[in-house]
Design a protein around this motif. Structure first.
Motif, PDB file in Angstrom:
ATOM      1  N   THR A   1     -20.387  -7.084  -9.393  1.00  0.00           N
ATOM      2  CA  THR A   1     -20.583  -8.530  -9.296  1.00  0.00           C
ATOM      3  C   THR A   1     -20.819  -8.946  -7.850  1.00  0.00           C
ATOM      4  OG1 THR A   1     -18.207  -8.903  -9.097  1.00  0.00           O
ATOM      5  CG2 THR A   1     -19.132  -9.073 -11.312  1.00  0.00           C
TER       6      THR A   1
ATOM      7  N   CYS B   1     -28.920 -13.721  -5.173  1.00  0.00           N
ATOM      8  CA  CYS B   1     -28.006 -14.226  -6.200  1.00  0.00           C
ATOM      9  C   CYS B   1     -28.390 -15.660  -6.572  1.00  0.00           C
ATOM     10  CB  CYS B   1     -26.567 -14.203  -5.670  1.00  0.00           C
ATOM     11  SG  CYS B   1     -25.393 -14.985  -6.783  1.00  0.00           S
ATOM     12  N   VAL B   2     -28.505 -15.906  -7.863  1.00  0.00           N
ATOM     13  CA  VAL B   2     -28.949 -17.229  -8.333  1.00  0.00           C
ATOM     14  C   VAL B   2     -27.900 -18.302  -8.040  1.00  0.00           C
ATOM     15  CG1 VAL B   2     -28.045 -17.009 -10.695  1.00  0.00           C
ATOM     16  CG2 VAL B   2     -30.077 -18.401 -10.278  1.00  0.00           C
ATOM     17  N   THR B   3     -26.636 -17.918  -7.962  1.00  0.00           N
ATOM     18  CA  THR B   3     -25.580 -18.911  -7.754  1.00  0.00           C
ATOM     19  C   THR B   3     -25.407 -19.286  -6.290  1.00  0.00           C
ATOM     20  OG1 THR B   3     -24.365 -18.173  -9.683  1.00  0.00           O
ATOM     21  CG2 THR B   3     -23.097 -19.346  -8.033  1.00  0.00           C
ATOM     22  N   CYS B   4     -25.312 -18.269  -5.412  1.00  0.00           N
ATOM     23  CA  CYS B   4     -24.888 -18.571  -4.038  1.00  0.00           C
ATOM     24  C   CYS B   4     -25.924 -18.178  -2.996  1.00  0.00           C
ATOM     25  CB  CYS B   4     -23.559 -17.891  -3.738  1.00  0.00           C
ATOM     26  SG  CYS B   4     -23.675 -16.114  -3.578  1.00  0.00           S
ATOM     27  N   ASP B   5     -27.081 -17.658  -3.422  1.00  0.00           N
ATOM     28  CA  ASP B   5     -28.155 -17.327  -2.478  1.00  0.00           C
ATOM     29  C   ASP B   5     -27.897 -16.074  -1.642  1.00  0.00           C
ATOM     30  OD1 ASP B   5     -30.347 -18.868  -2.821  1.00  0.00           O
ATOM     31  OD2 ASP B   5     -29.929 -20.297  -1.219  1.00  0.00           O
TER      32      ASP B   5
ATOM     33  N   GLU C   1     -18.440  -3.144   0.337  1.00  0.00           N
ATOM     34  CA  GLU C   1     -18.199  -3.227  -1.103  1.00  0.00           C
ATOM     35  C   GLU C   1     -18.310  -1.846  -1.734  1.00  0.00           C
ATOM     36  OE1 GLU C   1     -17.534  -6.267  -2.549  1.00  0.00           O
ATOM     37  OE2 GLU C   1     -17.599  -7.042  -0.503  1.00  0.00           O
TER      38      GLU C   1
ATOM     39  N   SER D   1     -26.936  -9.123 -13.283  1.00  0.00           N
ATOM     40  CA  SER D   1     -28.135  -9.660 -13.932  1.00  0.00           C
ATOM     41  C   SER D   1     -28.507 -11.055 -13.414  1.00  0.00           C
ATOM     42  CB  SER D   1     -27.923  -9.716 -15.449  1.00  0.00           C
ATOM     43  OG  SER D   1     -26.793 -10.513 -15.745  1.00  0.00           O
ATOM     44  N   ASP D   2     -27.616 -11.666 -12.622  1.00  0.00           N
ATOM     45  CA  ASP D   2     -27.921 -12.979 -12.049  1.00  0.00           C
ATOM     46  C   ASP D   2     -28.663 -12.880 -10.710  1.00  0.00           C
ATOM     47  OD1 ASP D   2     -26.815 -14.401 -14.145  1.00  0.00           O
ATOM     48  OD2 ASP D   2     -24.826 -14.454 -13.255  1.00  0.00           O
TER      49      ASP D   2
ATOM     50  N   PRO E   1     -20.490 -10.113  -4.302  1.00  0.00           N
ATOM     51  CA  PRO E   1     -19.295 -10.147  -3.458  1.00  0.00           C
ATOM     52  C   PRO E   1     -18.945 -11.552  -2.954  1.00  0.00           C
ATOM     53  CG  PRO E   1     -21.089  -8.956  -2.371  1.00  0.00           C
ATOM     54  CD  PRO E   1     -21.577  -9.321  -3.729  1.00  0.00           C
ATOM     55  N   GLU E   2     -19.888 -12.449  -2.964  1.00  0.00           N
ATOM     56  CA  GLU E   2     -19.597 -13.820  -2.517  1.00  0.00           C
ATOM     57  C   GLU E   2     -19.034 -14.659  -3.666  1.00  0.00           C
ATOM     58  OE1 GLU E   2     -19.575 -15.835   0.231  1.00  0.00           O
ATOM     59  OE2 GLU E   2     -19.294 -17.603  -1.031  1.00  0.00           O
ATOM     60  N   CYS E   3     -19.723 -14.643  -4.824  1.00  0.00           N
ATOM     61  CA  CYS E   3     -19.342 -15.610  -5.860  1.00  0.00           C
ATOM     62  C   CYS E   3     -19.038 -14.969  -7.214  1.00  0.00           C
ATOM     63  CB  CYS E   3     -20.447 -16.647  -6.030  1.00  0.00           C
ATOM     64  SG  CYS E   3     -21.892 -15.992  -6.844  1.00  0.00           S
ATOM     65  N   SER E   4     -19.112 -13.643  -7.305  1.00  0.00           N
ATOM     66  CA  SER E   4     -18.802 -12.929  -8.541  1.00  0.00           C
ATOM     67  C   SER E   4     -19.778 -13.148  -9.691  1.00  0.00           C
ATOM     68  CB  SER E   4     -17.374 -13.235  -9.028  1.00  0.00           C
ATOM     69  OG  SER E   4     -16.450 -12.824  -8.068  1.00  0.00           O
ATOM     70  N   ALA E   5     -20.975 -13.603  -9.395  1.00  0.00           N
ATOM     71  CA  ALA E   5     -22.003 -13.659 -10.437  1.00  0.00           C
ATOM     72  C   ALA E   5     -22.346 -12.225 -10.868  1.00  0.00           C
ATOM     73  CB  ALA E   5     -23.255 -14.350  -9.911  1.00  0.00           C
ATOM     74  N   SER E   6     -22.881 -12.074 -12.087  1.00  0.00           N
ATOM     75  CA  SER E   6     -23.217 -10.741 -12.597  1.00  0.00           C
ATOM     76  C   SER E   6     -24.412 -10.145 -11.854  1.00  0.00           C
ATOM     77  CB  SER E   6     -23.613 -10.818 -14.075  1.00  0.00           C
ATOM     78  OG  SER E   6     -22.687 -11.563 -14.782  1.00  0.00           O
TER      79      SER E   6
END
Lengths: 384, 57
Positions: free
Chosen positions: B42, B10-14, B26, B51-52, B44-49
């Protein structure tokens, strides 16, 4: 061509820049930040000590990588002094003062820890960890310490308590409420969380506040509202944050608890928007990472494609307490009652409003496996 | 013949999605290929898509 200007390099600002680039590779974007501009995941700050991570270890992308990957200008260590919404400019101060013209301006300026009404000459020794630089200083200070007092048993306070006792610190937690995470879960669950921490490592004081912090050699003498006195090596405040609104207010942008925006993330001023921890929508500020992600995606579409309203589905947040797995989905509807089933430590709690509709929930222990089921039971929050 | 499972980050939270392990909590069974996860899923940690997430080499 006038640029889109984003103020703030937290999760909201950087996610917005990335989402804008997904839609358009060329449009000029300037991001202005007081920080170093590196991207990090803020929830990691309250669980990094036990992992032995330095502030630099927490950087996911440094500022140079962000600039080149996203093809944006980033002005780091730069303060925004003022906004002129008639001339569509922001005045910034780095070494020099300059004025930047914007096509659209997005405020992603976050929130600041509450300033506690504490007396005593140790007040300024109370630390809080709200960004990467705070963490850098915190990590340095805590190295030779042993007894840490945490003010606040909300999400951040309880995660720090968990992280610090697991790193061999002696922890004291002080909270005004009767149990931890009071806003997000019922009493039985709060007690379950407390009982999951080793009693000889974590000391709890509920229903009281810290009234005074005084220096005593290398230690701090802490006085509680019940009169009790404790001596610790360090005091960490995790009592919550309040939206940064001054910059907006000075520019005559409407603010309340946060910067007031509609469902398109628009402020009352043309071409000025707000997202993330600084924004307030329908009377709600929306903390946590996920709502900011949804806001960034909706706003990117509004700015570069078609007007898109913010819709946030129900979101379950995992609280990182390894001794007691906990998942919460806080209700936006504050009126209601908890209905709890199960036995300690495995509880399912539904928050029901007056119409007996489930508007939020919390799960502990083995019950966290019910997350998907509960998410389906829960009504979708309405932000209009 | 064994399947070559891949990992996505995940690009946001790794957070890493490992196809071999899935995310059973999940509702995503072990062995589920990333491309077979629904597009509206999305992080499960940060709800990024979905596609992220990017492929980890």
């Amino acid at each position: 061509m006038k640029p889109i200007v984003i103020i703030g390099s937290g999760h909201a600002g950087i996610t917005l820049a990335r989402e804008l680039r997904v839609i358009n590779k060329e449009t000029p974007i300037i991001l202005i930040t007081q920080e170093s501009g590196s991207a990090y995941y803020k929830p990691n700050l309250s669980k990094a000590i036990s992992l032995g991570k330095s502030a630099d270890d927490l950087v996911m992308k440094n500022v140079e990588t962000l600039k080149s990957e996203l093809n944006i200008f980033i002005k780091t260590l730069t303060r925004v002094e003022s906004i002129d919404t008639e001339k569509n400019t922001v005045v910034i101060k780095n070494r020099l003062i300059e004025s930047i013209i914007y096509k659209e301006l997005i405020l992603a300026i976050g929130a600041t820890p509450f300033d506690l009404p504490i007396e005593g000459d140790g007040k300024n020794d109370v630390v809080s960890v709200n960004n990467l630089d705070d963490y850098r200083q915190f990590k340095e200070k805590i190295t030779n310490k042993r007894n840490i007092l945490i003010i606040g048993a909300g999400f951040v306070g309880i995660e720090f308590a968990s992280d610090l006792f697991a790193s061999d610190y002696q922890v004291t937690v002080v909270d005004m409420e009767a149990w931890p995470l009071k806003k997000a879960l019922p009493q039985q669950m709060g007690e379950t969380i407390v009982n999951s921490f080793p009693k000889d490592r974590v000391d709890w004081h509920f229903g009281v506040a810290v009234t005074k912090v005084e220096r005593q050699g290398n230690s701090l003498d802490v006085t509680l509202s019940c009169g009790k006195k404790l001596t610790v090596d360090m005091v960490l405040s995790a009592v919550g944050i309040r939206s940064n609104t001054c910059l907006a207010k000075d520019a005559k942008i409407k603010v309340n608890r946060g910067i007031v925006v509609d469902e398109y993330l628009r402020t009352n001023i043309n071409n000025v928007y707000a997202i993330g921890d600084c924004a307030e929508i329908s009377g709600h500020t929306l903390p946590f990472i996920a709502p900011a992600t949804f806001a960034a995606k909706a706003l990117a579409k509004t700015l570069l494609a078609e007007p898109t309203t913010l819709n946030i589905p129900n979101l379950a947040v995992a609280v990182k307490i390894p001794t007691c797995p906990t998942v919460v989905c806080p209700s936006l509807d504050l009126a209601g009652n908890w209905v709890v089933e199960g036995d300690a430590p495995d509880f399912i709690a539904r928050f029901m409003n007056a119409e007996k509709t489930v508007t939020g929930f919390a799960l502990t222990g083995k019950a966290i496996s019910q997350k998907m089921t509960l998410l389906k039971e829960c009504v979708t929050p309405q932000l209009r | 013949m064994s399947i070559q499972y891949k990992k996505y980050c995940c690009v946001t939270c790794d957070l890493v999605y490992d196809e071999e392990l899935g995310f059973p909590e999940e509702g995503i069974a072990p062995g589920t290929l990333f491309e077979d996860i629904p597009d509206d899923w999305t992080c499960p940690e940060c709800s990024a898509s979905k596609s992220d997430f990017f492929l980890v080499e």
